[in-house]
Design an enzyme around this catalytic site. Structure first.
Site, PDB file in Angstrom:
ATOM      1  CG  ASP A  61      -1.922   1.120   1.243  1.00  0.00           C
ATOM      2  OD1 ASP A  61      -1.582   2.225   0.774  1.00  0.00           O
ATOM      3  OD2 ASP A  61      -3.053   0.898   1.707  1.00  0.00           O
ATOM      4  CB  VAL A 102     -12.377  19.845  -2.740  1.00  0.00           C
ATOM      5  CG1 VAL A 102     -11.010  20.485  -2.580  1.00  0.00           C
ATOM      6  CG2 VAL A 102     -12.273  18.336  -2.649  1.00  0.00           C
ATOM      7  CB  SER A 142      -3.209  12.628 -15.485  1.00  0.00           C
ATOM      8  OG  SER A 142      -4.356  13.067 -16.193  1.00  0.00           O
ATOM      9  CE1 TYR A 157      -5.845  11.068 -10.900  1.00  0.00           C
ATOM     10  CE2 TYR A 157      -6.235  12.644 -12.673  1.00  0.00           C
ATOM     11  CZ  TYR A 157      -5.815  11.392 -12.249  1.00  0.00           C
ATOM     12  OH  TYR A 157      -5.357  10.470 -13.175  1.00  0.00           O
ATOM     13  CB  VAL A 190      -6.974   4.244 -20.338  1.00  0.00           C
ATOM     14  CG1 VAL A 190      -6.928   2.731 -20.451  1.00  0.00           C
ATOM     15  CG2 VAL A 190      -5.784   4.858 -21.057  1.00  0.00           C
ATOM     16  NE  ARG A 191     -12.352   0.330 -24.098  1.00  0.00           N
ATOM     17  CZ  ARG A 191     -11.707   0.726 -25.199  1.00  0.00           C
ATOM     18  NH1 ARG A 191     -11.867   1.940 -25.664  1.00  0.00           N
ATOM     19  NH2 ARG A 191     -10.892  -0.098 -25.835  1.00  0.00           N
ATOM     20  CB  THR A 192      -9.159   1.737 -16.116  1.00  0.00           C
ATOM     21  OG1 THR A 192      -9.225   3.141 -15.811  1.00  0.00           O
ATOM     22  CG2 THR A 192      -8.033   1.464 -17.081  1.00  0.00           C
TER      23      THR A 192
END
Ligand code: NAP
Length: 234
Positions: A61, A102, A142, A157, A190-192
């Site tokens: 972790d 936030v 990213s 993020y 991306v498809r995740t």
């Protein structure tokens, strides 16, 4: 082929990290597939081993210093080396809540995982890499963390990824001369689990640049940011 080299990938029980494990193992690296949950990590490892790939599970972790220290103790005693580190583990939990609203606990959680976690892994890996005078560190960043693209929403993020880009530059300079190349990359959308099913890119496409950076020759780039093997603006 990269026979004999050992690679550790964080957050690799699913998504892009899992695919990076597959592609590195196919190139002949011994892969340490790490995950924070035993069952998820073991299952992912078994699937890849069923494909004939050399993959071993380590619980790790990135937010827990003890878990990182324990994994590295095992790596040092069992293998005595680490050649490649891919800092892939990350969370994105804040949705579109503006940075002015936030919850700061959320900000802390995101930075702890995405930035401090990666930094912790770099600190653990660097001595082993320096000793061997060989290392490749790949920071999965990213595009939304690129300074040229900073905009409203996903503040924690985005900043975690802007931070990992900065860390990439600093570590590349500090490790320059030890044959440890440190680069950042963005996989695109991306498809995740994180990217969602509507994302246009496959995990294979998302993983490709990380695998390329993980296996760079000694005269390869360091301290750069890439997408699709091409330089991307910071
Ligand atoms: P994903 O499917 O959500 O996978 C994230 C992985 O990180 C999971 O295995 C998760 O484990 C793990 N993780 C989270 N917290 C952790 C911790 N504290 N310690 C260890 N592992 C932890 O996401 P993905 O799309 O594959 O993302 C991989 C990387 O690509 C991330 O760095 C992400 O920011 C980046 N990225 C993705 C996209 C995209 O469109 N998908 C775009 C740009 C950048 P659990 O299963 O236990 O939660």
């Amino acid at each position: 082929m990269e026979d004999g080299r050992v690679a550790l990938i964080t957050g690799a029980n699913r998504g892009i990290g899992y695919e990076i494990c597959r592609q590195l193992a196919r190139r002949g690296l011994s892969v340490l597939l790490t995950a924070r949950r035993d069952e998820a990590g073991e299952t992912a490892c078994e699937e890849l081993r069923a494909e004939g790939l050399a993959v071993r599970f380590e619980r790790l972790d990135v937010t827990e210093p003890e878990s990182v220290a324990a994994a590295f103790q095992r790596i040092e005693s069992d293998l005595g080396r680490l050649d490649v580190l891919v800092n892939n583990a990350a969370i994105s939990v804040e949705k579109k809540t503006p940075a002015v609203e936030v919850d700061m606990d959320t900000v802390q959680r995101v930075l702890d995982t995405n930035l401090i976690g990666a930094w912790r892994l770099c600190q653990a890996a660097a001595p082993l890499m320096r000793k061997e005078r060989y290392g490749r560190i790949v920071n999965v960043s990213s595009g939304v963390g690129s300074f040229s693209k900073l905009a409203a929403g996903f503040g924690a993020y985005r900043i975690s990824k802007t931070g990992i880009n900065a860390l990439t530059c600093i570590l590349a300079d500090e490790l320059y001369g030890d044959n440890v190349l440190v680069n950042a990359m963005t996989p695109g959308w991306v498809r995740t689990h994180m990217g969602g099913i509507q994302a246009p890119r496959s995990v294979e496409e998302g993983a490709d640049t990380a695998v390329w950076l993980a296996t760079l020759p000694d005269d390869g780039p360091t301290g750069r940011f890439f997408r699709d093997r091409e330089e991307f603006p910071w």
